[in-house]
Enzyme design. Structure first.
Site, PDB file in Angstrom:
ATOM      1  N   CYS A 127     -20.475  -9.615  -4.416  1.00 18.10           N
ATOM      2  CA  CYS A 127     -19.040  -9.676  -4.730  1.00 18.10           C
ATOM      3  C   CYS A 127     -18.670 -10.593  -5.897  1.00 18.10           C
ATOM      4  O   CYS A 127     -17.481 -10.731  -6.204  1.00 18.10           O
ATOM      5  CB  CYS A 127     -18.208 -10.087  -3.513  1.00 18.10           C
ATOM      6  SG  CYS A 127     -18.237  -8.904  -2.166  1.00 18.10           S
ATOM      7  N   ASP A 128     -19.629 -11.217  -6.553  1.00 21.36           N
ATOM      8  CA  ASP A 128     -19.274 -12.050  -7.711  1.00 21.36           C
ATOM      9  C   ASP A 128     -20.445 -12.159  -8.682  1.00 21.36           C
ATOM     10  O   ASP A 128     -20.808 -13.260  -9.124  1.00 21.36           O
ATOM     11  CB  ASP A 128     -18.823 -13.430  -7.265  1.00 21.36           C
ATOM     12  CG  ASP A 128     -18.006 -14.166  -8.341  1.00 21.36           C
ATOM     13  OD1 ASP A 128     -17.542 -13.498  -9.284  1.00 21.36           O
ATOM     14  OD2 ASP A 128     -17.841 -15.390  -8.229  1.00 21.36           O
ATOM     15  N   ILE A 129     -21.024 -11.010  -9.032  1.00 18.38           N
ATOM     16  CA  ILE A 129     -22.107 -10.995 -10.011  1.00 18.38           C
ATOM     17  C   ILE A 129     -21.524 -11.215 -11.402  1.00 18.38           C
ATOM     18  O   ILE A 129     -20.672 -10.454 -11.862  1.00 18.38           O
ATOM     19  CB  ILE A 129     -22.876  -9.655  -9.953  1.00 18.38           C
ATOM     20  CG1 ILE A 129     -23.585  -9.505  -8.609  1.00 18.38           C
ATOM     21  CG2 ILE A 129     -23.876  -9.547 -11.101  1.00 18.38           C
ATOM     22  CD1 ILE A 129     -24.671 -10.524  -8.346  1.00 18.38           C
ATOM     23  N   THR A 179     -15.116 -11.843 -10.347  1.00 19.37           N
ATOM     24  CA  THR A 179     -14.433 -12.438 -11.490  1.00 19.37           C
ATOM     25  C   THR A 179     -13.911 -11.332 -12.392  1.00 19.37           C
ATOM     26  O   THR A 179     -14.575 -10.320 -12.603  1.00 19.37           O
ATOM     27  CB  THR A 179     -15.413 -13.356 -12.245  1.00 19.37           C
ATOM     28  OG1 THR A 179     -15.845 -14.375 -11.337  1.00 19.37           O
ATOM     29  CG2 THR A 179     -14.743 -13.982 -13.458  1.00 19.37           C
TER      30      THR A 179
END
Length: 238
Positions: free
Chosen positions: A101-103, A138
Site C-alpha cells: 500500500c505504499d510502494i 503516496t
C-alpha cells in the site's frame, strides 16, 4: 534514526506505540516461510516506553529516492537488478496475502557493493480484501483504482512499481499529483487531479474510449539506449 553500537550500525524507527506495534505485526508475519532477504526485518521485538515504541532494524546505506535524486548514472543492468529485488520483495509480501500500500522510492532501502534493495515501511499495509480508503499510497504512486475509490488489491502495488521503473530510467516522476485533498473523487472532469495531461486522467475517466493513455506512455518513456524489455514491463505494470 541511525545508531552505532559496538561497531555495528542499526536503524531505529520511533513512533506512536499503536502505529509501531501495528507495523511490527506485519514485519513478524513476513518472517514466515523463511522470510525474504528483500523485505525488512526487525532484529528484536519492539521496545515500548509509555506511549512510544521503537523498531530496531538493520541499517542500509541509502534509499532509492536519494539514489535517484543523486542523478547517479545507472546502467540497464543496475536498473534490472533493483527492479528484480523489488519484485522479489513484492512476491513474498503478496504470497502472505499482504498489500504493501505504499510502494515508492523512499520505501526501498539500498545497500551498495553488492547492490541489494529491500522493501520497508509496512505501516499502512493491509490484508487483501480490506479497503483503507482513497488516500493510501503516496500520491505520485497512487493507482487509478484508489483515486476512484474502487476495490483494490495486489495490482495497486504493481502500478506503484511501474511508476518507480519509469523514474529509475528517466530520473523524472511519471505522475506528479496535487496535494492529497485534491486527488480523490473528482466529479467534474475539467478538474484534472494530476498534471500530466493525457496520462492517468485518461485511465480513470470513464468517458475516454480512445487509447490515448497508452500512446502517451509509449511516447514519454524516454529511455536513453532503451531496453525493449524494460519498456514492455513498464507498459504491463501500467
Amino acid at each position: 534514526l541511525k545508531v552505532n553500537h559496538k561497531g555495528n550500525k542499526y536503524a531505529i524507527k520511533i513512533g506512536c506505540s499503536v502505529d509501531i506495534l501495528f507495523e511490527s505485526t506485519y514485519i513478524d508475519e513476513l518472517k514466515q516461510n523463511g522470510g525474504s532477504e528483500y523485505v525488512i526485518t526487525s532484529l528484536i521485538p519492539p521496545i515500548t516506553y509509555e506511549y512510544v515504541s521503537a523498531l530496531i532494524m538493520p541499517f542500509y546505506d541509502t534509499d532509492l529516492r536519494h539514489l535517484i535524486n543523486s542523478k547517479q548514472s545507472l546502467s540497464n543492468a543496475h536498473i534490472k537488478c533493483i527492479l528484480k529485488h523489488i519484485l522479489e520483495g513484492l512476491v513474498h509480501t503478496h504470497e502472505l496475502n499482504i498489500i504493501h500500500c505504499d510502494i515508492k522510492p523512499a520505501n526501498i532501502l539500498v545497500q551498495g557493493n553488492p547492490l541489494k534493495c529491500v522493501l520497508t515501511d509496512y505501516g499502512i499495509s493491509k490484508k487483501k480484501g480490506v479497503n483503507i480508503g482513497h488516500h493510501s499510497c503516496t500520491r505520485w504512486y497512487r493507482p487509478p483504482e484508489i483515486i476512484e475509490g474502487e476495490h483494490y488489491s495486489f495490482p495497486a502495488d504493481i502500478w506503484s512499481f511501474g511508476c518507480i521503473l519509469y523514474e529509475l530510467v528517466t530520473y523524472e516522476v511519471l505522475f506528479k499529483g496535487a496535494p492529497c485533498g485534491e486527488l480523490s473523487n473528482y466529479e467534474d472532469d475539467t478538474n484534472v487531479p494530476l498534471d500530466v495531461e493525457g496520462g492517468i486522467w485518461d485511465l480513470i475517466n470513464k468517458n475516454i474510449v480512445s487509447n490515448n493513455a497508452n500512446k502517451m506512455m509509449g511516447l514519454t518513456i524516454r529511455i536513453k539506449d532503451y531496453d525493449i524489455q524494460l519498456l514492455d514491463l513498464f507498459k504491463k505494470c501500467m
